[in-house]
Enzyme design. Structure first.
Site, PDB file in Angstrom:
ATOM      1  N   TYR A 142       0.848  -1.190   0.000  1.00 59.79           N
ATOM      2  CA  TYR A 142       0.000   0.000   0.000  1.00 59.79           C
ATOM      3  C   TYR A 142       0.888   1.246   0.000  1.00 59.79           C
ATOM      4  O   TYR A 142       1.525   1.585   0.991  1.00 59.79           O
ATOM      5  CB  TYR A 142      -0.911   0.033   1.218  1.00 59.79           C
ATOM      6  CG  TYR A 142      -1.945  -1.073   1.271  1.00 59.79           C
ATOM      7  CD1 TYR A 142      -2.230  -1.857   0.161  1.00 59.79           C
ATOM      8  CD2 TYR A 142      -2.652  -1.343   2.437  1.00 59.79           C
ATOM      9  CE1 TYR A 142      -3.171  -2.867   0.213  1.00 59.79           C
ATOM     10  CE2 TYR A 142      -3.604  -2.341   2.497  1.00 59.79           C
ATOM     11  CZ  TYR A 142      -3.859  -3.106   1.390  1.00 59.79           C
ATOM     12  OH  TYR A 142      -4.792  -4.102   1.443  1.00 59.79           O
ATOM     13  N   GLY A 172     -19.198  -3.947  -1.667  1.00 60.63           N
ATOM     14  CA  GLY A 172     -19.158  -4.168  -3.107  1.00 60.63           C
ATOM     15  C   GLY A 172     -18.672  -2.950  -3.856  1.00 60.63           C
ATOM     16  O   GLY A 172     -18.207  -1.964  -3.289  1.00 60.63           O
ATOM     17  N   PRO A 178     -14.504  -4.312 -10.668  1.00 59.33           N
ATOM     18  CA  PRO A 178     -15.454  -4.576 -11.743  1.00 59.33           C
ATOM     19  C   PRO A 178     -16.289  -5.825 -11.466  1.00 59.33           C
ATOM     20  O   PRO A 178     -15.771  -6.842 -11.008  1.00 59.33           O
ATOM     21  CB  PRO A 178     -14.543  -4.772 -12.963  1.00 59.33           C
ATOM     22  CG  PRO A 178     -13.297  -4.010 -12.633  1.00 59.33           C
ATOM     23  CD  PRO A 178     -13.111  -4.170 -11.154  1.00 59.33           C
TER      24      PRO A 178
END
Length: 293
Positions: A58, A214, A218
């Site tokens: 990260y 969610g 994609p």
């Protein structure tokens, strides 16, 4: 909201932690505003967060550096990852699945966090929810990987071993090594791993869903846009995100959440989801949602 333990108490790697923690991935976007990123972490601690999820990848060490500065106390559980490294180009990360790479990544995390031992390290697999292709030379058996992770645990560099992006067969094969948690994509609208979740419940393994609302990748539907969720939120006078997080906490007692955000207001709202009471009618309505195909 119990500010001492948002969401109430849960267990991770043999330690008691708040069931709502904080995922740090979005802090990588705040490299140009380090002060605000540090302030956000400090605010999370003030609000009772004692479980932080991170990875050396990260911000290529930036986020671990923030955690090193803020989390000087041993009262928090930091969970990091092995199995992914920064990519030279393209996506921000690449698979680093070979045993030598796992050890090197753990060592990088130790240096970045400034610690001798990481409470939990999740072995990042790509069996499910993988948006990054895995080259043939990175196809390594979970047994070979766990041999390295167990060795690191025996050396005291890793406190507990978790798994991320693992399928049901992988968890069954890994369970004898002692698994503390599973991190997989899961939400109210993406419930395709119920058997895996139930195995975790039976084995006392924490279930730590990523993409809990969610929409972050994609093909993942956004929980906050579902009309049933929005109706429930309006009726309860909370946000759709809080409904989605509260449902996850009710789904099973071993669920731990690590919602991430770079916004202080969203941080407070996410933690407050632990105090949202879902009545039976609301639970029935949410449970009846058909997953988008």
């Amino acid at each position: 909201m119990d500010t001492l333990r948002p969401g109430g108490p849960g267990t991770l790697g043999g330690r008691t932690v708040a069931r709502i923690g904080y995922g740090t991935m979005q802090l990588a976007r705040m490299r140009d505003d380090r002060g605000s990123a540090l302030a956000l972490l400090r605010r999370a601690v003030e609000l009772g967060v004692d479980h932080f999820d991170t990875a050396q990848v990260y911000g290529n060490g930036f986020v671990n550096g923030l955690l090193r500065e803020v989390l000087r106390s041993g009262d928090v559980v930091v969970a990091s990852k092995a199995g992914i490294d920064p990519a030279a180009s393209g996506p921000p990360m690449r698979p680093a699945q070979r045993p030598a790479e796992l050890r090197a990544t753990v060592e990088e995390n130790l240096r970045g966090l400034g610690v001798d031992r990481i409470p939990v390290v999740n072995l990042r697999r790509f069996d499910v929810g993988a948006a990054i292709p895995v080259p043939r030379e990175q196809a390594v058996s979970i047994e070979d990987q766990l041999a390295t992770m167990v060795a690191l645990r025996d050396e005291g560099k890793v406190g507990a071993i978790g798994l991320s992006g693992v399928d049901l067969d992988g968890l069954r094969r890994a369970a004898p090594a002692g698994i503390a948690c599973v991190q997989n994509p899961y939400s109210l609208l993406s419930r395709g791993q119920e058997e895996l979740l139930e195995l975790c419940v039976a084995e006392g393994i924490a279930w730590v869903p990523f993409y809990p609302l969610g929409g972050a990748a994609p093909g993942l539907p956004k929980v906050t846009e579902d009309p049933v969720v929005r109706d429930a939120a309006a009726r309860l006078r909370v946000t759709p995100a809080q409904v989605g997080l509260a449902w996850l906490l009710r789904r099973a007692p071993n669920v731990l959440l690590i919602p991430g955000t770079g916004d202080p207001g969203h941080l407070v709202a996410n933690l407050a989801a632990g105090a949202v009471a879902l009545d039976d009618a609301t639970l029935a309505a949410l449970g009846g949602i058909t997953e988008p195909t």
